[in-house]
Design an enzyme around this catalytic site. Structure first.
Site, PDB file in Angstrom:
ATOM      1  N   GLU A  70       5.783  11.498   3.591  1.00  0.00           N
ATOM      2  CA  GLU A  70       4.857  11.515   4.562  1.00  0.00           C
ATOM      3  C   GLU A  70       4.489   9.991   4.937  1.00  0.00           C
ATOM      4  O   GLU A  70       3.790   9.222   4.221  1.00  0.00           O
ATOM      5  CB  GLU A  70       3.537  12.329   4.202  1.00  0.00           C
ATOM      6  N   CYS A  73      -3.004   7.232   9.661  1.00  0.00           N
ATOM      7  CA  CYS A  73      -1.411   7.194   9.834  1.00  0.00           C
ATOM      8  C   CYS A  73      -1.031   7.531  11.275  1.00  0.00           C
ATOM      9  O   CYS A  73      -0.164   7.335  11.778  1.00  0.00           O
ATOM     10  CB  CYS A  73      -0.869   8.039   8.694  1.00  0.00           C
TER      11      CYS A  73
HETATM   12  P1  NAD Z   1      -0.698   2.804  -1.046  1.00  0.00           P
HETATM   13  O1  NAD Z   1      -0.670   1.327  -1.205  1.00  0.00           O
HETATM   14  O2  NAD Z   1      -1.930   3.690  -1.641  1.00  0.00           O
HETATM   15  O3  NAD Z   1       0.480   3.387  -1.708  1.00  0.00           O
HETATM   16  C1  NAD Z   1       0.829   4.623  -1.593  1.00  0.00           C
HETATM   17  C2  NAD Z   1       1.216   5.070  -3.084  1.00  0.00           C
HETATM   18  O4  NAD Z   1       2.359   4.689  -3.509  1.00  0.00           O
HETATM   19  C3  NAD Z   1      -0.058   4.914  -4.096  1.00  0.00           C
HETATM   20  O5  NAD Z   1      -0.313   6.072  -5.021  1.00  0.00           O
HETATM   21  C4  NAD Z   1       0.731   3.568  -4.864  1.00  0.00           C
HETATM   22  O6  NAD Z   1       0.168   3.602  -6.258  1.00  0.00           O
HETATM   23  C5  NAD Z   1       2.114   4.003  -4.564  1.00  0.00           C
HETATM   24  N1  NAD Z   1       3.094   2.758  -5.004  1.00  0.00           N
HETATM   25  C6  NAD Z   1       2.768   1.647  -4.464  1.00  0.00           C
HETATM   26  N2  NAD Z   1       3.760   0.691  -4.845  1.00  0.00           N
HETATM   27  C7  NAD Z   1       4.850   1.707  -5.498  1.00  0.00           C
HETATM   28  C8  NAD Z   1       5.929   1.131  -6.243  1.00  0.00           C
HETATM   29  N3  NAD Z   1       6.560   0.078  -5.959  1.00  0.00           N
HETATM   30  N4  NAD Z   1       6.509   2.372  -6.825  1.00  0.00           N
HETATM   31  C9  NAD Z   1       6.031   3.417  -6.780  1.00  0.00           C
HETATM   32  N5  NAD Z   1       4.655   4.018  -6.317  1.00  0.00           N
HETATM   33  C10 NAD Z   1       4.264   2.967  -5.653  1.00  0.00           C
HETATM   34  O7  NAD Z   1      -0.570   3.239   0.362  1.00  0.00           O
HETATM   35  P2  NAD Z   1       0.187   2.492   1.772  1.00  0.00           P
HETATM   36  O8  NAD Z   1       1.675   2.604   1.235  1.00  0.00           O
HETATM   37  O9  NAD Z   1      -0.531   1.140   2.061  1.00  0.00           O
HETATM   38  O10 NAD Z   1      -0.234   3.405   2.677  1.00  0.00           O
HETATM   39  C11 NAD Z   1      -0.111   3.216   4.037  1.00  0.00           C
HETATM   40  C12 NAD Z   1       1.210   3.856   4.643  1.00  0.00           C
HETATM   41  O11 NAD Z   1       1.010   5.107   4.563  1.00  0.00           O
HETATM   42  C13 NAD Z   1       1.042   3.554   6.202  1.00  0.00           C
HETATM   43  O12 NAD Z   1       2.376   3.223   6.960  1.00  0.00           O
HETATM   44  C14 NAD Z   1       0.624   4.947   6.627  1.00  0.00           C
HETATM   45  O13 NAD Z   1       1.001   5.192   8.118  1.00  0.00           O
HETATM   46  C15 NAD Z   1       1.005   5.870   5.927  1.00  0.00           C
HETATM   47  N6  NAD Z   1       0.366   7.232   5.720  1.00  0.00           N
HETATM   48  C16 NAD Z   1       1.146   8.219   6.257  1.00  0.00           C
HETATM   49  C17 NAD Z   1       0.410   9.423   6.050  1.00  0.00           C
HETATM   50  C18 NAD Z   1       1.062  10.499   6.366  1.00  0.00           C
HETATM   51  O14 NAD Z   1       0.479  11.744   6.401  1.00  0.00           O
HETATM   52  N7  NAD Z   1       2.227  10.634   7.071  1.00  0.00           N
HETATM   53  C19 NAD Z   1      -0.869   9.527   5.759  1.00  0.00           C
HETATM   54  C20 NAD Z   1      -1.511   8.265   5.482  1.00  0.00           C
HETATM   55  C21 NAD Z   1      -0.794   6.921   5.195  1.00  0.00           C
END
Ligand code: NAD
Length: 466
Positions: free
Chosen positions: A216, A250
């Site tokens: 997602e 998102c």
């Molecule tokens: P985040 O920083 O919380 O990361 C998401 C998860 O990935 C966390 O649990 C984190 O611990 C893990 N993570 C981070 N780096 C990692 C690595 N190198 N290896 C393994 N795991 C790792 O969130 P984010 O990525 O900043 O979220 C924002 C993005 O998510 C935006 O692009 C947003 O559009 C998207 N998003 C999508 C949805 C959806 O439902 N499609 C919902 C919310 C956010």
């Protein structure tokens, strides 16, 4: 051996969850129903704790905490509980003549042990909504909440064990090292919410064990405003969807493509809507959230400060680092190649770009990656049809924003760069199920026709039946 923050070694957690799945306990209707009801009870009884955690992490207004997280997830759990029996039931399908006598069914079965990795922007919903699908489908699961919402992560770690079957559900807190250790395990399903860069890391880890994965992700979701709209309503709905959770949604409209004839009017209406929703001083509004971290604050403030390249500030523009406050901001005169158009904004800054007509809008959208959502404000049935037929996105909404994700009847997921797989309602159940094809044949009839040695006569009959 990897130590997890709670102190239990990861290998022990995995062994416990695997043993529970192997025992068959999670397969029964009563276990699944019990878990869903317990989750609903948690959300009802602990609303105050959860709301406080969300306020601490994002200064999330209590109304938004309820509508988009606590109440949202509670109604999703109730929806799944009410339909669980129907979803679990083997679905009878037709059996072709060539396979008669016989009967065919599709039997949903649990995948096993699932890993759910969630993001910080809706830290409760994005952790628990996939968990509802996992539990409804009869799986054990590890939930890894986002470390960027530490209060919500902690409250989930504290509360889930009090309500759910601890032999089947575990919360593992942590950041990159802990998630990397989790991804090194063998899972039966991985469900990831977050950005596409990490999405690729997750997909690569899943590939090692051929683990099915749902991603997602996000992207730049466009919002097209046609020449014939009721501008006041369009502006209000855009402002609501964009500045909800301070733009950290998102499916928030990332940017607006407006028909050139209505640009001035739209920008004025956006300004009016911002004032109507958040007052003259949005920093004082109790209904406006804050940016999650200093890093994201700096990134977003830089987009406004560097707005010479990104366009001119038409609405808002104020920032306050002590409070991680960024005002609801609208930028005009944004060039298509401006830096702000090169990445997902994921904050309260809305670039408005003028286009000549619907063809130009469609062409613009199609030049980018397939977005998670697409919004079109238009009264023209023809333009609505054209935009839907000539573009692609995870979801699409005509004349509103963001609300698609509140329907448990609609699948929620991306396409292309915005991800793959979907959930919510039955789609969540199926995302964590294997749909097993079952064909039942009696033995009282066994036609020689299908078996060698093949003859011309047999072949003639085979061709007729198939
Ligand atoms: P985040 O920083 O919380 O990361 C998401 C998860 O990935 C966390 O649990 C984190 O611990 C893990 N993570 C981070 N780096 C990692 C690595 N190198 N290896 C393994 N795991 C790792 O969130 P984010 O990525 O900043 O979220 C924002 C993005 O998510 C935006 O692009 C947003 O559009 C998207 N998003 C999508 C949805 C959806 O439902 N499609 C919902 C919310 C956010």
């Amino acid at each position: 051996m990897t130590q997890i923050s709670a102190g239990t070694p990861l290998s022990e957690i995995m062994a416990r969850l695997r043993a529970t799945v192997a025992s068959g306990r999670t397969r029964s209707y009563s276990w699944r129903r019990g878990q869903l009801d317990a989750l609903a009870a948690l959300l009802e009884e602990r609303e105050a704790d959860l709301s406080r955690a969300l306020f601490s992490d994002l200064r999330k207004p209590p109304v938004e905490a309820w509508t988009a997280e606590i109440g949202f997830t509670a109604s999703e759990a109730a929806f799944a509980a009410r339909r669980l029996r129907r979803w679990m039931r083997p679905r009878r399908v037709r059996t072709p003549l060539a396979l008669q006598p016989g009967s065919s069914t599709i039997v949903p079965e649990p995948l096993g042990v699932a890993l759910i990795i969630s993001a910080w922007n809706y830290p409760l919903q994005l952790a628990l909504s996939p968990l509802i699908g996992a539990l409804a489908a009869g799986n054990a699961a590890v939930v890894k909440p986002s470390e960027l919402a530490p209060n919500t992560s902690q409250v989930l770690a504290d509360l889930l064990p009090l309500y759910l079957d601890t032999e089947a559900v575990a919360v593992v807190q942590g950041a990159v090292p802990e998630t990397t250790a989790l991804l090194a395990q063998r899972w039966d399903k991985i469900f990831y919410t977050g950005n596409g860069r990490v999405g690729r890391i997750v997909a690569a880890a899943a590939a090692r064990n051929l683990t099915p994965v749902t991603l997602e992700l996000g992207g730049k979701s466009p919002c097209i405003v046609d020449a014939d709209v009721d501008m006041a309503v369009a502006a209000r709905r855009i402002v609501w969807g964009k500045f909800l959770n301070a733009g950290q949604t998102c499916v928030a409209p990332d940017y607006v493509l407006v028909h050139r004839d209505r640009e001035v009017e739209l920008v004025a209406a956006l300004g009016e809507a911002v004032r109507a929703l958040f007052g003259e001083a949005p920093q004082q509004s109790r209904d406006y959230a804050r940016i999650v971290s200093n890093r994201h604050f700096d990134r977003l403030a830089g987009m406004i400060a560097g707005s010479a390249g990104n366009g001119a500030v038409a609405v808002g523009g104020g920032t306050d680092p002590t409070d991680r406050f960024i005002a609801p901001t609208v930028l005009t005169g944004v060039r298509p190649d401006a830096p702000i158009m090169g990445e997902e904004i994921f904050g309260p800054i809305l670039p408005v770009l003028a286009v000549d007509d619907i063809d130009a809008a469609i062409a613009f959208v199609n030049k980018g990656d397939k977005p998670l959502a697409l919004y079109l404000f238009s009264r023209s049935a023809r333009n609505q049809r054209r935009v839907l037929a000539e573009t692609s996105s995870g979801s699409a909404v005509i004349n509103d924003t963001v609300l698609q994700l509140a329907s448990p009847h609609l699948p929620f997921g991306g396409v292309g760069e915005s991800g793959f797989g979907a959930y919510h309602g039955r789609h969540g159940f199926e995302s964590f199920s294997h749909l097993r094809a079952v064909l039942r044949k009696p033995t009282w009839m066994d036609l020689a026709l299908r078996y060698p040695p093949y003859t011309k006569g047999k072949f003639k009959w085979i061709r007729r039946f198939m």
